[in-house]
Design a protein around this motif. Structure first.
Motif, PDB file in Angstrom:
ATOM      1  N   PHE A 100      -4.381  -4.263  -2.115  1.00 30.70           N
ATOM      2  CA  PHE A 100      -3.708  -5.530  -2.432  1.00 30.70           C
ATOM      3  C   PHE A 100      -3.973  -6.485  -1.272  1.00 30.70           C
ATOM      4  O   PHE A 100      -3.606  -6.206  -0.134  1.00 30.70           O
ATOM      5  CB  PHE A 100      -2.192  -5.320  -2.581  1.00 30.70           C
ATOM      6  CG  PHE A 100      -1.816  -4.520  -3.799  1.00 30.70           C
ATOM      7  CD1 PHE A 100      -2.087  -3.153  -3.879  1.00 30.70           C
ATOM      8  CD2 PHE A 100      -1.195  -5.129  -4.879  1.00 30.70           C
ATOM      9  CE1 PHE A 100      -1.733  -2.419  -5.010  1.00 30.70           C
ATOM     10  CE2 PHE A 100      -0.839  -4.404  -6.007  1.00 30.70           C
ATOM     11  CZ  PHE A 100      -1.119  -3.042  -6.071  1.00 30.70           C
ATOM     12  N   VAL A 101      -4.614  -7.614  -1.589  1.00 31.25           N
ATOM     13  CA  VAL A 101      -4.975  -8.584  -0.544  1.00 31.25           C
ATOM     14  C   VAL A 101      -3.747  -9.447  -0.248  1.00 31.25           C
ATOM     15  O   VAL A 101      -2.990  -9.785  -1.159  1.00 31.25           O
ATOM     16  CB  VAL A 101      -6.140  -9.462  -1.039  1.00 31.25           C
ATOM     17  CG1 VAL A 101      -6.518 -10.487   0.014  1.00 31.25           C
ATOM     18  CG2 VAL A 101      -7.343  -8.590  -1.407  1.00 31.25           C
ATOM     19  N   SER A 102      -3.574  -9.805   1.023  1.00 37.15           N
ATOM     20  CA  SER A 102      -2.375 -10.580   1.397  1.00 37.15           C
ATOM     21  C   SER A 102      -2.701 -11.617   2.454  1.00 37.15           C
ATOM     22  O   SER A 102      -3.842 -11.767   2.876  1.00 37.15           O
ATOM     23  CB  SER A 102      -1.309  -9.625   1.940  1.00 37.15           C
ATOM     24  OG  SER A 102      -1.675  -9.209   3.243  1.00 37.15           O
ATOM     25  N   ASP A 103      -1.645 -12.289   2.889  1.00 37.74           N
ATOM     26  CA  ASP A 103      -1.797 -13.296   3.951  1.00 37.74           C
ATOM     27  C   ASP A 103      -1.585 -12.687   5.331  1.00 37.74           C
ATOM     28  O   ASP A 103      -1.353 -13.401   6.301  1.00 37.74           O
ATOM     29  CB  ASP A 103      -0.812 -14.451   3.711  1.00 37.74           C
ATOM     30  CG  ASP A 103       0.614 -13.967   3.515  1.00 37.74           C
ATOM     31  OD1 ASP A 103       0.839 -12.740   3.396  1.00 37.74           O
ATOM     32  OD2 ASP A 103       1.533 -14.804   3.473  1.00 37.74           O
ATOM     33  N   GLY A 104      -1.609 -11.372   5.446  1.00 45.10           N
ATOM     34  CA  GLY A 104      -1.537 -10.765   6.771  1.00 45.10           C
ATOM     35  C   GLY A 104      -0.645  -9.535   6.805  1.00 45.10           C
ATOM     36  O   GLY A 104       0.188  -9.327   5.917  1.00 45.10           O
TER      37      GLY A 104
END
Ligand code: PGU
Length: 401
Positions: A100-104
């Motif tokens: 899951f790609v995220s903002d950090g």
């Protein structure tokens, strides 16, 4: 008036890094000409590599065309990027749907805590990145602060020191629901060996706990024998979530991009898959990472892009070597700086904050007081290897003077 969240009231002082900035600014107020150099916060300083800037520019320009424009994307991230992260960092260890790609990583750690609610019991390495404890306190996963022990009642602190080779004695550790573990470690710089992570995974399996493994510094590992992911350990897919970040790998501290891997087979005690709740959390309170950044990174995760990534990491690791040399020449017992960008130094006979103030006042160099990472950090300072070479050289010169 509205009642304050009682969990917020339990937090101790402010967050560590703003407090350090405050003290730095206080010195500047007294002495406006001081040329202060920061070896404090782990904040990247070197320009992005050409592969990345080209890919980010192309992605931004694409948005200015009818064919290239995109609005909201999938909250889980761009499918192609999820696949590339899986292939690059988890070959045969995790699939694209589990990424899951995220903002950090910091943001993901906060959201992960939501999944477990306020009754989850927690263990952390001591010292540790402050977000694990402070976030747990905000969630209500801990009781009150115990000023004598400098610990929160209800949190299990796994002391990690030179005496135990920075790996906790698990035989004498009681069970908790969650175990936060970071390798290469912030702040101690220790990178755990395969047999140590195997002990950790076995411990979690025996206790039916979940490990939240923070691999933000994975590619700073120089020693080829050391694991870069918890999923390199047999059985880890049954007991671990891994949080990753491009902040230190690609210099994305300001650009922002990270990821979390949740294995499909990881279950809560009622048999419900953790990945389903993670998907629910992400689709509800996250709206996807920036499309420019995702497309850019996706196109830059090539052989050339990875070579450039390693070159910048090598640059920071040369800084680490210079700082470690200086700290050693001061006679400070020190650790780390070999498989991680942090040097962890014992400051004999002084508290961490006193040593921090002394180096700030006398050398105009900012460090991070070890006690800010937990009670076992008292008496230590952390030196960060993120900095321009000329600043690091100047800091090293001042430290040696
Ligand atoms: N995990 C670890 C272990 C970290 O050390 C840091 C940054 C992060 C996650 C944050 O990753 P992002 O992807 O950028 O969110 N630690 C730095 C910066 C301080 C901070 O508050 O994040 C440090 O100096 O410890």
């Amino acid at each position: 008036m509205v009642e304050r969240n009682k969990n917020m009231a339990k937090l101790q002082a402010g967050y560590l890094f703003p407090e350090i900035s405050r003290r730095k600014n206080a010195l500047l107020k007294k002495n406006p000409d001081a040329k202060i150099i920061s070896l404090g916060i782990g904040n990247t300083t070197e320009p992005l590599s050409p592969c990345i800037t080209n890919a980010l520019r192309d992605a931004a320009e694409g948005l200015g065309t009818h064919e290239g424009y995109s609005g909201y994307g999938d909250e889980q991230g761009l499918a192609e990027l999820r696949g590339k992260i899986a292939d690059t960092f988890y070959p045969k260890l995790a699939s694209a749907e589990e990424v899951f790609v995220s903002d950090g990583a910091k943001c993901d750690i906060g959201r992960i805590q939501l999944m477990f609610g306020s009754s989850a019991t927690v263990a952390v390495q001591d010292p540790a990145y402050p977000v694990y404890v402070d976030g747990s306190v905000m969630m209500g996963q801990t009781d009150n602060y115990n000023p004598l022990q400098k610990q929160f009642d209800g949190i299990t602190y796994l002391a990690c020191s030179p005496e135990n080779n920075f790996f906790p004695g698990l035989e004498s550790t009681s069970r908790t629901d969650l175990i936060y573990f970071c390798s290469p470690n912030n702040p101690t710089g220790a990178a755990s060996a395969r047999d140590q992570l195997t002990q950790l995974v076995d411990f979690a399996k025996k206790n039916k706990s979940i490990i939240i493994f923070d691999s933000a510094y994975r590619d700073f590992i120089r020693d080829k024998g050391l694991p870069r992911s918890i999923f390199e350990i047999d059985g880890a897919r049954e007991v671990a979530i891994e949080v990753g970040s491009f902040s230190k790998l690609l210099g994305f501290t300001g650009v922002r991009l990270g990821w979390t891997v949740v294995p499909k087979g990881l279950k809560f005690d009622d048999g419900h898959p953790v990945i389903k709740d993670w998907n629910r959390v992400m689709t509800t309170i996250f709206n996807g990472a920036s499309n420019i950044v995702q497309t850019g990174v996706c196109n830059a995760l090539t052989e050339q892009g990875l070579r450039e990534m390693h070159a910048t990491i090598d640059f920071y690791m040369e800084n680490a070597r210079l700082i470690k040399d200086a700290v050693t020449s001061l006679g400070y017992e020190n650790y780390g700086g070999v498989n991680s960008p942090y040097i962890w130094a014992r400051v004999p006979g002084k508290s961490s904050w006193d040593a921090f103030e002394e180096i700030l006042e006398e050398k105009h160099v900012v460090t991070t007081p070890g006690s800010g990472f937990g009670p076992a950090g008292e008496g230590f300072l952390r030196f960060s290897a993120f900095g321009h070479r000329e600043d690091v050289e100047e800091a090293v010169k001042r430290l040696k003077e």
